[in-house]
Design a protein around this motif. Structure first.
Motif, short mmCIF file in Angstrom:
data_model
loop_
_atom_site.label_atom_id
_atom_site.label_comp_id
_atom_site.label_asym_id
_atom_site.label_seq_id
_atom_site.Cartn_x
_atom_site.Cartn_y
_atom_site.Cartn_z
N LYS A 221 0.86 -1.18 0.00
CA LYS A 221 0.00 0.00 0.00
C LYS A 221 0.90 1.22 0.00
O LYS A 221 1.71 1.41 0.90
CB LYS A 221 -0.90 0.00 1.24
N GLU A 222 0.77 2.06 -1.03
CA GLU A 222 1.62 3.24 -1.14
C GLU A 222 1.34 4.22 -0.03
O GLU A 222 0.18 4.52 0.27
CB GLU A 222 1.38 3.95 -2.48
N LYS A 223 2.40 4.73 0.56
CA LYS A 223 2.26 5.70 1.64
C LYS A 223 1.68 7.02 1.12
O LYS A 223 0.77 7.59 1.72
CB LYS A 223 3.61 5.94 2.31
N LYS A 224 2.20 7.49 -0.02
CA LYS A 224 1.79 8.80 -0.54
C LYS A 224 0.35 8.81 -1.03
O LYS A 224 -0.39 9.75 -0.77
CB LYS A 224 2.74 9.23 -1.67
N THR A 225 -0.05 7.77 -1.77
CA THR A 225 -1.37 7.78 -2.41
C THR A 225 -2.41 6.96 -1.67
O THR A 225 -3.61 7.12 -1.90
CB THR A 225 -1.28 7.22 -3.84
N GLY A 226 -1.95 6.03 -0.80
CA GLY A 226 -2.89 5.14 -0.11
C GLY A 226 -3.41 4.03 -1.00
O GLY A 226 -4.23 3.22 -0.59
N LYS A 227 -2.92 3.98 -2.25
CA LYS A 227 -3.39 2.95 -3.20
C LYS A 227 -2.62 1.65 -2.99
O LYS A 227 -1.45 1.66 -2.65
CB LYS A 227 -3.17 3.43 -4.64
N HIS A 228 -3.32 0.54 -3.23
CA HIS A 228 -2.68 -0.77 -3.18
C HIS A 228 -2.05 -1.04 -4.53
O HIS A 228 -2.66 -0.81 -5.57
CB HIS A 228 -3.71 -1.86 -2.85
N ARG A 229 -0.79 -1.48 -4.50
CA ARG A 229 -0.05 -1.77 -5.73
C ARG A 229 0.47 -3.18 -5.70
O ARG A 229 0.77 -3.71 -4.65
CB ARG A 229 1.17 -0.83 -5.84
N ARG A 230 0.63 -3.74 -6.88
CA ARG A 230 1.27 -5.04 -7.03
C ARG A 230 2.44 -4.85 -7.97
O ARG A 230 2.26 -4.42 -9.10
CB ARG A 230 0.29 -6.08 -7.55
N ILE A 231 3.62 -5.15 -7.49
CA ILE A 231 4.85 -4.97 -8.26
C ILE A 231 5.44 -6.33 -8.56
O ILE A 231 5.70 -7.12 -7.64
CB ILE A 231 5.90 -4.16 -7.45
N THR A 232 5.65 -6.64 -9.84
CA THR A 232 6.30 -7.89 -10.22
C THR A 232 7.80 -7.72 -10.04
O THR A 232 8.38 -6.75 -10.51
CB THR A 232 5.97 -8.25 -11.68
N LEU A 233 8.41 -8.66 -9.32
CA LEU A 233 9.84 -8.57 -9.03
C LEU A 233 10.65 -9.39 -10.02
O LEU A 233 10.28 -10.51 -10.35
CB LEU A 233 10.12 -9.06 -7.61
N ASN A 234 11.76 -8.83 -10.48
CA ASN A 234 12.63 -9.55 -11.41
C ASN A 234 13.68 -10.34 -10.63
O ASN A 234 13.73 -10.31 -9.40
CB ASN A 234 13.25 -8.60 -12.45
N LYS A 235 14.54 -11.05 -11.36
CA LYS A 235 15.54 -11.92 -10.74
C LYS A 235 16.53 -11.13 -9.87
O LYS A 235 16.86 -11.55 -8.76
CB LYS A 235 16.28 -12.68 -11.85
N ALA A 236 16.99 -9.98 -10.37
CA ALA A 236 17.95 -9.17 -9.60
C ALA A 236 17.35 -8.76 -8.26
O ALA A 236 18.02 -8.84 -7.22
CB ALA A 236 18.37 -7.94 -10.40
N ALA A 237 16.08 -8.35 -8.28
CA ALA A 237 15.42 -7.91 -7.04
C ALA A 237 15.25 -9.06 -6.07
O ALA A 237 15.55 -8.92 -4.87
CB ALA A 237 14.07 -7.27 -7.38
N THR A 238 14.77 -10.22 -6.55
CA THR A 238 14.53 -11.33 -5.62
C THR A 238 15.83 -11.90 -5.07
O THR A 238 15.89 -12.27 -3.90
CB THR A 238 13.67 -12.44 -6.28
N GLU A 239 16.88 -11.93 -5.88
CA GLU A 239 18.17 -12.41 -5.38
C GLU A 239 18.71 -11.47 -4.30
O GLU A 239 19.25 -11.92 -3.29
CB GLU A 239 19.18 -12.54 -6.53
N ALA A 240 18.58 -10.16 -4.50
CA ALA A 240 19.05 -9.20 -3.50
C ALA A 240 18.24 -9.33 -2.20
O ALA A 240 18.80 -9.27 -1.11
CB ALA A 240 18.95 -7.78 -4.06
N ILE A 241 16.92 -9.55 -2.34
CA ILE A 241 16.07 -9.71 -1.16
C ILE A 241 16.48 -10.96 -0.39
O ILE A 241 16.64 -10.93 0.85
CB ILE A 241 14.58 -9.80 -1.56
#
Length: 197
Positions: free
Chosen positions: A77-97
């Motif tokens: 849930k975005e802090k600024k807008t209050g909207k719920h978002r769904r972000i697809t994560l790529n390989k670089a992001a999931t490996e770093a996480i």
């Protein structure tokens, strides 16, 4: 001086423009610099591979991302807008996480970006980004918003994503807003007139 006394904070109604990291070699240099710092590497990698604001990156908890693989979605849930978002994560992001989660013992409710005195803040991300860019001798003005801007810049220039798609991704109200946000320089617009048919 403005409210709160922070001279770096823009006056009401104005903004401080920060630059995206435009060269892929500079992104690689920062990743190399952060190689042995799982928190900072994850923060940088997630920031440039999603269009999340710094305030939203700070809302991510271990339970939200534990076990995610490339192609999985992060719901936030975005802090600024209050909207719920769904972000697809790529390989670089999931490996770093996953690298970050393995670096320390996280409870599901723990924010993943923690400093010595507790959760990081937007000003601390600002200082980190400025420091990373300074460390590789990047010229320009950089800050926490540089991560989000770098995502958009490279989606457009490196991967050829169109302005309409980026406008939707950034939740902008007009393509003009997206063009300004992505630092489309007057020279780029001028250069189109040099294209001959």
């Amino acid at each position: 001086m403005n409210k709160g006394g922070n001279p770096n904070h823009p006056k009401k109604g104005t903004t401080i423009k920060v630059d995206p990291i435009k060269k892929v070699k500079d992104i690689k240099a920062i990743k190399k610099l952060l190689h042995d710092k799982p928190r900072d590497l994850c923060l940088f990698t997630l920031g440039i591979n999603t269009n999340l604001r710094a305030s939203d990156l700070l809302r991510i908890t271990a339970g939200m991302v534990r076990g995610l693989k490339a192609g999985d979605e992060l719901a936030i849930k975005e802090k600024k807008t209050g909207k719920h978002r769904r972000i697809t994560l790529n390989k670089a992001a999931t490996e770093a996480i996953q690298g970050l989660l393995q670096s320390r013992d996280y409870q599901d409710d723990d924010p993943i970006f923690i400093g010595q005195r507790g959760p990081l803040t937007v000003p601390s991300i600002n200082r980190l980004v400025k420091g990373w860019c300074r460390s590789i001798n990047l010229k320009g003005n950089y800050g926490s918003h540089t991560l989000r801007k770098s995502f958009g810049y490279h989606q457009r220039t490196t991967f050829g994503v169109g302005i309409p798609e980026l406008m939707v991704a950034f939740n902008h109200s007009s393509q003009r807003e997206t063009l300004e946000y992505l630092c489309i320089q007057p020279e780029e617009v001028r250069s189109i007139y040099m294209n001959e048919l």
